[in-house]
Design a protein around this motif. Structure first.
Motif, PDB file in Angstrom:
ATOM      1  N   UNK A  55      37.270  51.808  35.356  1.00  0.00           N
ATOM      2  CA  UNK A  55      38.404  52.306  34.280  1.00  0.00           C
ATOM      3  C   UNK A  55      39.443  52.488  35.270  1.00  0.00           C
ATOM      4  N   UNK A  56      39.688  52.653  36.485  1.00  0.00           N
ATOM      5  CA  UNK A  56      40.676  52.783  37.382  1.00  0.00           C
ATOM      6  C   UNK A  56      41.533  51.413  37.571  1.00  0.00           C
ATOM      7  N   UNK A  57      40.838  50.437  37.690  1.00  0.00           N
ATOM      8  CA  UNK A  57      41.331  49.083  37.808  1.00  0.00           C
ATOM      9  C   UNK A  57      41.922  48.655  36.619  1.00  0.00           C
ATOM     10  N   UNK A  58      41.337  48.907  35.419  1.00  0.00           N
ATOM     11  CA  UNK A  58      41.687  48.319  34.211  1.00  0.00           C
ATOM     12  C   UNK A  58      43.031  48.030  33.827  1.00  0.00           C
ATOM     13  N   UNK A  59      44.139  49.293  33.982  1.00  0.00           N
ATOM     14  CA  UNK A  59      45.489  49.183  33.721  1.00  0.00           C
ATOM     15  C   UNK A  59      46.179  48.474  34.384  1.00  0.00           C
ATOM     16  N   UNK A  60      45.456  48.051  35.459  1.00  0.00           N
ATOM     17  CA  UNK A  60      46.454  46.894  36.452  1.00  0.00           C
ATOM     18  C   UNK A  60      46.467  45.516  35.856  1.00  0.00           C
ATOM     19  N   UNK A  61      45.386  45.126  35.005  1.00  0.00           N
ATOM     20  CA  UNK A  61      45.476  44.002  34.288  1.00  0.00           C
ATOM     21  C   UNK A  61      46.560  43.897  33.177  1.00  0.00           C
ATOM     22  N   UNK A  62      46.839  44.891  32.701  1.00  0.00           N
ATOM     23  CA  UNK A  62      47.610  44.946  31.354  1.00  0.00           C
ATOM     24  C   UNK A  62      49.084  45.524  31.606  1.00  0.00           C
ATOM     25  N   UNK A  63      49.143  46.280  32.929  1.00  0.00           N
ATOM     26  CA  UNK A  63      50.607  46.783  32.863  1.00  0.00           C
ATOM     27  C   UNK A  63      51.298  46.345  34.261  1.00  0.00           C
ATOM     28  N   UNK A  64      50.624  45.581  35.096  1.00  0.00           N
ATOM     29  CA  UNK A  64      51.174  45.094  36.355  1.00  0.00           C
ATOM     30  C   UNK A  64      52.470  44.298  36.000  1.00  0.00           C
ATOM     31  N   UNK A  65      52.416  43.453  34.874  1.00  0.00           N
ATOM     32  CA  UNK A  65      53.493  42.812  34.178  1.00  0.00           C
ATOM     33  C   UNK A  65      54.821  43.360  34.018  1.00  0.00           C
ATOM     34  N   UNK A 372      49.079  41.534  41.829  1.00  0.00           N
ATOM     35  CA  UNK A 372      48.199  42.739  41.316  1.00  0.00           C
ATOM     36  C   UNK A 372      47.522  42.328  40.227  1.00  0.00           C
ATOM     37  N   UNK A 373      47.897  41.716  39.165  1.00  0.00           N
ATOM     38  CA  UNK A 373      47.273  41.193  38.191  1.00  0.00           C
ATOM     39  C   UNK A 373      46.042  40.528  38.418  1.00  0.00           C
ATOM     40  N   UNK A 374      46.144  39.548  39.405  1.00  0.00           N
ATOM     41  CA  UNK A 374      45.104  38.707  40.005  1.00  0.00           C
ATOM     42  C   UNK A 374      44.163  39.695  40.631  1.00  0.00           C
ATOM     43  N   UNK A 375      44.635  40.718  41.460  1.00  0.00           N
ATOM     44  CA  UNK A 375      43.752  41.399  42.094  1.00  0.00           C
ATOM     45  C   UNK A 375      42.883  42.174  41.195  1.00  0.00           C
ATOM     46  N   UNK A 376      43.473  42.839  40.161  1.00  0.00           N
ATOM     47  CA  UNK A 376      42.904  43.628  39.139  1.00  0.00           C
ATOM     48  C   UNK A 376      41.874  42.734  38.347  1.00  0.00           C
ATOM     49  N   UNK A 377      42.191  41.528  37.804  1.00  0.00           N
ATOM     50  CA  UNK A 377      41.068  40.689  37.332  1.00  0.00           C
ATOM     51  C   UNK A 377      40.026  40.282  37.911  1.00  0.00           C
ATOM     52  N   UNK A 378      40.314  40.050  39.559  1.00  0.00           N
ATOM     53  CA  UNK A 378      39.208  39.710  40.510  1.00  0.00           C
ATOM     54  C   UNK A 378      38.310  41.069  40.484  1.00  0.00           C
TER      55      UNK A 378
END
Length: 428
Positions: A55-65, A372-378
């Motif tokens: 839950x903490x990581x998920x926003x990084x996938x969609x909002x880092x861009x 950061x998006x890559x980090x979150x996806x991983x």
């Protein structure tokens, strides 16, 4: 150089802003984990703790861009102040969760803090190359990482104390709000600078900006390969931090004090490894030690798997911290976690410094956002895979998963040596 940067107006505001925000993030996260681990029973603990991390990581996938575009299109100091204002309101939700002892409210607050962290990432890491010299980047990154993980240490201890009711709810609420306001105050001292790309168009569709950033990162191999290595580190950390608390509790019967100490060993190790990485660099950006650090992480993950393997006899009461630290198994676990974290700091600091130095100035925040998006996806993929392997469909124990993660780091070390260190040496 460390003390010079901490006294410098170019750096001190960002340092303290990051420290205070990281404290609040990890206070809420560890409060949740401790409540789950010690009040909801061991049956669902692994999956629920993994869910909290996701839950903490998920926003990084969609909002880092979006975060990268905002940081390049505007003064980064101004963006930081916007975000720290929002953090005050999110911490109010966390305070309500503490006051009413509500896990749902704490999960909502954790998602909000994850959103702010995702938007702040390109600001803080894009800020450093704007205001520091190239030979100061390793030290600046090391201090940011050390501050982050020192804040994690304090946040973990405070979260454990709050979950154990050692602190009254009113004191916890006041603490949350005071530190959120202090983080905003620190952001006022972050020096401003003209936008790197003032004419940049902000995409309304966050999926479009995310896809474009990932494609651009992939096209720049000198950035993409180190970015993949950084993402592997964060996936390793996220998975290890979800496995170790459950493994330690199962193997030793450790109570809340032991859980806080274990997390503290990890935080101190990351800080020590980050500072050591900068000291060894001597102002140079070199990646030759990254494969060695990955092998070190593999070794200590294997050591943790061995030291936590086997289910201990049922404990009539929780193992105290003194009992844990004076037992052979406890010493082995503590040393394994500290060693893993030191190697992690040695691994990630030079890689991230290389990305910052190589990125084009008008694309720097977006490059960091793409990483950061890559980090979150991983991390999300690692957390989901771990949760699945922990489920009744596979039933893998935490020590077995730690061993598998160690084997993965052996492969990562070999790839980094071949694809990054040797390849780049041939081009020099």
């Amino acid at each position: 150089m460390f003390f010079s940067l901490l006294r410098s107006g170019r750096f001190a505001g960002l340092f303290w802003c990051q420290f205070l925000s990281a404290f609040n993030d990890n206070f809420v996260r560890n409060l949740l984990a401790t409540l789950v681990l010690f009040r909801l029973g061991a049956a669902n603990a692994g999956a629920l703790i993994t869910l909290a991390i996701g839950i903490f990581i998920l926003p990084s996938v969609f909002l880092s861009g979006l975060a990268g575009e905002l940081a390049d299109a505007h003064d980064k100091a101004r963006v930081a102040r916007w975000l720290k204002t929002g953090e005050i309101f999110v911490q109010a939700i966390a305070a309500a969760g503490v006051w009413f002892n509500s896990l749902p409210l704490l999960y909502v607050a954790l998602f909000g803090l994850g959103t702010i962290a995702a938007l702040f990432g390109p600001v803080k890491y894009g800020f450093l190359p704007d205001h520091l010299k190239t030979d100061e980047l390793p030290a600046g990154n090391a201090l940011v990482e050390a501050a982050t993980f020192l804040a994690i240490l304090f946040g973990l201890v405070a979260g454990a104390l709050a979950a154990n009711k050692s602190l009254p709810p009113g004191a916890v609420v006041v603490q949350l709000m005071v530190i959120a306001v202090a983080a905003y105050a620190a952001s006022l001292y972050i020096p401003g600078k003209a936008a790197a790309a003032p004419g940049l168009r902000i995409h309304r569709n966050i999926l479009v900006s995310t896809g474009e950033l990932l494609r651009e990162l992939h096209d720049e191999m000198k950035l993409w390969r180190p970015g993949l290595a950084v993402s592997w580190f964060w996936a390793t950390g996220a998975v290890a931090l979800s496995l170790v608390p459950v493994a330690v509790r199962t193997a030793t019967g450790g109570g809340i004090e032991v859980e806080a100490a274990i997390s503290g060993f990890f935080a101190l190790g990351i800080g020590a490894g980050s500072l050591l990485a900068a000291e060894l660099a001597h102002g140079r950006i070199t990646l030759v030690r990254a494969p060695q650090a990955a092998f070190g992480m593999a070794f200590f993950l294997g050591a943790l798997a061995v030291s936590t393997y086997g289910i201990a006899a049922p404990h009539s009461q929780a193992t105290t911290l003194a009992e844990f630290l004076t037992s052979g198994r406890g010493i082995a676990i503590g040393a394994g976690i500290f060693g893993l974290a030191v190697c992690g700091g040695l691994f990630v600091v030079p890689l991230f410094a290389a990305i910052q130095a190589r990125a084009a100035p008008d694309m720097r925040a977006r490059t960091i956002a793409a990483v950061n998006i890559q980090n979150a996806l991983f991390m999300v993929a690692g957390s989901l895979a771990t949760s699945l392997l922990q489920s009744r469909f596979f039933g893998f124990s935490e020590p077995i998963l730690l061993a598998l993660l160690g084997l993965g780091n052996v492969g990562a070390a070999a790839w980094i040596e071949r694809a990054i260190v040797r390849r780049e040496a041939k081009t020099l």
